[in-house]
Motif scaffolding. Structure first.
Motif, PDB file in Angstrom:
ATOM      1  N   PHE A 150       1.617 -12.092  -1.918  1.00 34.49           N
ATOM      2  CA  PHE A 150       2.005 -10.708  -1.672  1.00 34.49           C
ATOM      3  C   PHE A 150       2.674 -10.552  -0.308  1.00 34.49           C
ATOM      4  CE2 PHE A 150      -1.447 -10.641  -4.769  1.00 34.49           C
ATOM      5  CZ  PHE A 150      -0.819  -9.965  -5.797  1.00 34.49           C
ATOM      6  N   GLN A 151       2.325 -11.426   0.630  1.00 30.82           N
ATOM      7  CA  GLN A 151       3.081 -11.450   1.882  1.00 30.82           C
ATOM      8  C   GLN A 151       4.523 -11.868   1.619  1.00 30.82           C
ATOM      9  OE1 GLN A 151       0.567 -14.200   3.995  1.00 30.82           O
ATOM     10  NE2 GLN A 151      -0.524 -12.555   5.087  1.00 30.82           N
ATOM     11  N   GLN A 152       4.693 -12.888   0.773  1.00 30.17           N
ATOM     12  CA  GLN A 152       6.044 -13.326   0.434  1.00 30.17           C
ATOM     13  C   GLN A 152       6.795 -12.238  -0.313  1.00 30.17           C
ATOM     14  OE1 GLN A 152       7.486 -16.318   1.429  1.00 30.17           O
ATOM     15  NE2 GLN A 152       9.313 -15.227   0.729  1.00 30.17           N
ATOM     16  N   MET A 153       6.090 -11.493  -1.161  1.00 31.66           N
ATOM     17  CA  MET A 153       6.732 -10.403  -1.877  1.00 31.66           C
ATOM     18  C   MET A 153       7.259  -9.352  -0.907  1.00 31.66           C
ATOM     19  SD  MET A 153       5.181  -7.838  -4.805  1.00 31.66           S
ATOM     20  CE  MET A 153       4.747  -9.128  -5.959  1.00 31.66           C
ATOM     21  N   GLY A 154       6.465  -9.040   0.123  1.00 35.98           N
ATOM     22  CA  GLY A 154       6.914  -8.090   1.143  1.00 35.98           C
ATOM     23  C   GLY A 154       8.104  -8.621   1.912  1.00 35.98           C
ATOM     24  N   ASN A 155       8.051  -9.898   2.247  1.00 43.80           N
ATOM     25  CA  ASN A 155       9.168 -10.526   2.952  1.00 43.80           C
ATOM     26  C   ASN A 155      10.437 -10.498   2.087  1.00 43.80           C
ATOM     27  OD1 ASN A 155       9.739 -12.562   5.408  1.00 43.80           O
ATOM     28  ND2 ASN A 155      10.796 -13.303   3.616  1.00 43.80           N
ATOM     29  N   ASP A 156      10.272 -10.811   0.791  1.00 40.05           N
ATOM     30  CA  ASP A 156      11.419 -10.812  -0.119  1.00 40.05           C
ATOM     31  C   ASP A 156      12.020  -9.417  -0.259  1.00 40.05           C
ATOM     32  OD1 ASP A 156      10.984 -13.480  -0.490  1.00 40.05           O
ATOM     33  OD2 ASP A 156      10.060 -13.288  -2.468  1.00 40.05           O
ATOM     34  N   ALA A 157      11.160  -8.401  -0.298  1.00 41.15           N
ATOM     35  CA  ALA A 157      11.668  -7.030  -0.427  1.00 41.15           C
ATOM     36  C   ALA A 157      12.480  -6.633   0.795  1.00 41.15           C
ATOM     37  CB  ALA A 157      10.496  -6.061  -0.636  1.00 41.15           C
ATOM     38  N   LYS A 158      12.043  -7.077   1.984  1.00 38.44           N
ATOM     39  CA  LYS A 158      12.763  -6.747   3.214  1.00 38.44           C
ATOM     40  C   LYS A 158      14.099  -7.490   3.276  1.00 38.44           C
ATOM     41  CE  LYS A 158      12.921  -4.896   7.414  1.00 38.44           C
ATOM     42  NZ  LYS A 158      11.777  -5.148   8.326  1.00 38.44           N
ATOM     43  N   GLU A 159      14.120  -8.742   2.829  1.00 35.69           N
ATOM     44  CA  GLU A 159      15.329  -9.558   2.900  1.00 35.69           C
ATOM     45  C   GLU A 159      16.276  -9.319   1.727  1.00 35.69           C
ATOM     46  OE1 GLU A 159      14.127 -13.627   3.074  1.00 35.69           O
ATOM     47  OE2 GLU A 159      13.903 -13.615   5.260  1.00 35.69           O
ATOM     48  N   PHE A 160      15.833  -8.620   0.705  1.00 31.50           N
ATOM     49  CA  PHE A 160      16.643  -8.505  -0.498  1.00 31.50           C
ATOM     50  C   PHE A 160      18.023  -7.899  -0.241  1.00 31.50           C
ATOM     51  CE2 PHE A 160      17.965  -6.435  -4.486  1.00 31.50           C
ATOM     52  CZ  PHE A 160      18.079  -7.574  -5.260  1.00 31.50           C
ATOM     53  N   PRO A 161      18.164  -6.868   0.615  1.00 30.22           N
ATOM     54  CA  PRO A 161      19.522  -6.378   0.895  1.00 30.22           C
ATOM     55  C   PRO A 161      20.441  -7.462   1.446  1.00 30.22           C
ATOM     56  CG  PRO A 161      17.900  -4.778   1.633  1.00 30.22           C
ATOM     57  CD  PRO A 161      17.138  -6.015   1.257  1.00 30.22           C
ATOM     58  N   ASP A 162      19.911  -8.391   2.260  1.00 29.26           N
ATOM     59  CA  ASP A 162      20.724  -9.513   2.730  1.00 29.26           C
ATOM     60  C   ASP A 162      21.197 -10.362   1.550  1.00 29.26           C
ATOM     61  OD1 ASP A 162      19.987  -8.588   5.190  1.00 29.26           O
ATOM     62  OD2 ASP A 162      19.088 -10.448   5.887  1.00 29.26           O
ATOM     63  N   LEU A 163      20.273 -10.632   0.630  1.00 26.73           N
ATOM     64  CA  LEU A 163      20.563 -11.486  -0.522  1.00 26.73           C
ATOM     65  C   LEU A 163      21.636 -10.880  -1.414  1.00 26.73           C
ATOM     66  CD1 LEU A 163      19.775 -13.991  -2.201  1.00 26.73           C
ATOM     67  CD2 LEU A 163      18.019 -12.602  -3.295  1.00 26.73           C
TER      68      LEU A 163
ATOM     69  N   GLY B 114       7.313  -7.090   9.324  1.00 28.33           N
ATOM     70  CA  GLY B 114       7.592  -8.188  10.235  1.00 28.33           C
ATOM     71  C   GLY B 114       8.805  -9.021   9.883  1.00 28.33           C
ATOM     72  N   ALA B 115       9.301  -8.877   8.667  1.00 33.65           N
ATOM     73  CA  ALA B 115      10.447  -9.687   8.238  1.00 33.65           C
ATOM     74  C   ALA B 115      11.733  -9.171   8.874  1.00 33.65           C
ATOM     75  CB  ALA B 115      10.570  -9.676   6.718  1.00 33.65           C
ATOM     76  N   GLU B 116      12.672 -10.073   9.084  1.00 32.25           N
ATOM     77  CA  GLU B 116      13.966  -9.712   9.662  1.00 32.25           C
ATOM     78  C   GLU B 116      15.015  -9.611   8.563  1.00 32.25           C
ATOM     79  OE1 GLU B 116      15.076 -12.400  12.708  1.00 32.25           O
ATOM     80  OE2 GLU B 116      13.361 -11.940  13.995  1.00 32.25           O
ATOM     81  N   SER B 117      15.946  -8.702   8.742  1.00 29.86           N
ATOM     82  CA  SER B 117      17.087  -8.593   7.836  1.00 29.86           C
ATOM     83  C   SER B 117      18.322  -8.286   8.674  1.00 29.86           C
ATOM     84  CB  SER B 117      16.856  -7.501   6.781  1.00 29.86           C
ATOM     85  OG  SER B 117      16.642  -6.244   7.394  1.00 29.86           O
ATOM     86  N   GLN B 118      19.489  -8.659   8.169  1.00 34.90           N
ATOM     87  CA  GLN B 118      20.718  -8.563   8.946  1.00 34.90           C
ATOM     88  C   GLN B 118      21.792  -7.723   8.277  1.00 34.90           C
ATOM     89  OE1 GLN B 118      21.207 -12.900   8.988  1.00 34.90           O
ATOM     90  NE2 GLN B 118      20.788 -12.927  11.182  1.00 34.90           N
ATOM     91  N   TYR B 119      21.517  -7.199   7.093  1.00 38.33           N
ATOM     92  CA  TYR B 119      22.562  -6.526   6.326  1.00 38.33           C
ATOM     93  C   TYR B 119      23.123  -5.301   7.024  1.00 38.33           C
ATOM     94  CZ  TYR B 119      19.182  -2.929   4.922  1.00 38.33           C
ATOM     95  OH  TYR B 119      18.271  -1.900   4.933  1.00 38.33           O
ATOM     96  N   GLN B 120      22.294  -4.607   7.826  1.00 39.50           N
ATOM     97  CA  GLN B 120      22.776  -3.384   8.464  1.00 39.50           C
ATOM     98  C   GLN B 120      23.842  -3.665   9.522  1.00 39.50           C
ATOM     99  OE1 GLN B 120      19.947  -0.110   9.210  1.00 39.50           O
ATOM    100  NE2 GLN B 120      18.346  -1.438   8.404  1.00 39.50           N
ATOM    101  N   ARG B 121      23.962  -4.931   9.945  1.00 36.24           N
ATOM    102  CA  ARG B 121      25.020  -5.270  10.886  1.00 36.24           C
ATOM    103  C   ARG B 121      26.389  -5.226  10.212  1.00 36.24           C
ATOM    104  NH1 ARG B 121      26.044  -8.268  15.684  1.00 36.24           N
ATOM    105  NH2 ARG B 121      28.144  -7.555  16.225  1.00 36.24           N
ATOM    106  N   VAL B 122      26.450  -5.522   8.919  1.00 33.35           N
ATOM    107  CA  VAL B 122      27.737  -5.623   8.232  1.00 33.35           C
ATOM    108  C   VAL B 122      27.930  -4.559   7.159  1.00 33.35           C
ATOM    109  CG1 VAL B 122      27.813  -8.096   8.655  1.00 33.35           C
ATOM    110  CG2 VAL B 122      26.871  -7.266   6.500  1.00 33.35           C
TER     111      VAL B 122
END
Length: 297
Positions: free
Chosen positions: A102-115, A25-33
């Motif tokens: 653990f929900q936050q861990m999943g969210n962090d894993a999805k957003e990590f490429p952005d970070l 469910g988390a969003e990430s934006q790295y694939q745009r750039v």
């Protein structure tokens, strides 16, 4: 709840479900750039960066393009995050209060490429890319056979950086390299593990191997000048004139403006106001898309 193999298996399923649902469910934006490149070794070599050419009429034998060989490598790095639930919380059926971890861990894993990816834009004024120059630089060498020229893809200044990018090509300005994707694992044989015996807690962790790096500098323009129509259009025009390492036009058309939170208002006025303050039509209205990136704060 009794701490036995069956109940721990049920708990592990619940923890994995919390992680996986949040990840999905988390969003990430790295694939745009960033171009996503799989990796099967400790590092990937990108010697081919910059070695592109235009189509030519086929007259006589084929002409094999052998341009500069760039020694540019992106090494994979290891990352992890680990959380624990005390045995007492499991025995007292209070483990549910730990599910948000653990929900936050999943969210962090999805957003990590952005970070890992977006901060490269800020670092690009000092970090070298494939041609041995900083990614955003005033002296990129373009051309060959003694006809090199220096080309700039930056504005100097002291303001909050903003970035104009071309993102609709197979190769994007940045590269996201993934060796091992993030997934959640419970410590094996947790019930009888030394860790449980010594600390009286049960452990779950996620880890991955990956890294981010720079692609073609010609697909990006970085500016530390004030975000005004004049500087924006200067960057836009320069990008459309960029050439490859051999001096052939690339046909770059910028399509995305990336800013940090401090430049959001200026960017919105530049791109979303149909008219300027004096009533004149805004010719920059929706000229490119806008991405306000919190990772650039």
């Amino acid at each position: 709840m009794d701490v036995n193999a069956t109940n721990l298996s049920t708990l592990n399923t619940a923890v994995n479900t919390a992680f996986n649902n949040a990840f999905a469910g988390a969003e990430s934006q790295y694939q745009r750039v960033a171009t996503v490149v799989p990796s099967s070794t400790a590092a990937n070599e990108y010697d081919w960066l910059g070695n592109s050419s235009q189509m030519r009429e086929w007259l006589g034998p084929r002409v094999i393009n052998r341009l500069k060989s760039h020694q540019f490598t992106i090494k994979n790095r290891k990352f992890e995050k680990t959380e624990a639930i005390p045995r007492d919380k499991i025995e007292d059926d209070q483990y549910g209060v730990y599910m948000p971890l653990f929900q936050q861990m999943g969210n962090d894993a999805k957003e990590f490429p952005d970070l890992l990816t977006f901060p490269l834009l800020n670092e690009g004024f000092s970090t070298l890319c494939y041609d041995g120059q900083p990614f955003f630089d005033e002296d990129h060498p373009v051309g060959n056979d003694g006809g090199e020229a220096s080309v700039a893809n930056m504005h100097a200044g002291s303001g909050d950086p903003w970035f104009l990018l071309c993102t609709k090509r197979p190769l994007k300005p940045l590269i996201w390299q993934t060796r091992k994707p993030f997934n959640l694992v419970m410590k094996n044989n947790a019930q009888n593990s030394d860790h449980v015996f010594m600390t009286d807690e049960f452990v779950w962790g996620t880890d991955g191997r990956c890294n981010a790096g720079f692609g073609l500098w010609q697909l990006a323009f970085g500016s530390k000048a004030d975000l005004t129509a004049d500087y924006f259009n200067d960057a836009y025009t320069r990008m459309t004139k960029f050439k490859n390492d051999a001096g052939s036009p690339l046909g770059v058309v910028p399509d995305l403006l990336v800013v940090g939170p401090d430049n959001r208002v200026k960017a919105e006025k530049l791109l979303f106001a149909m008219n300027k303050a004096g009533g004149e039509s805004n010719t920059d209205y929706k000229k490119v898309e806008l991405l306000v990136c919190p990772w650039l704060a």
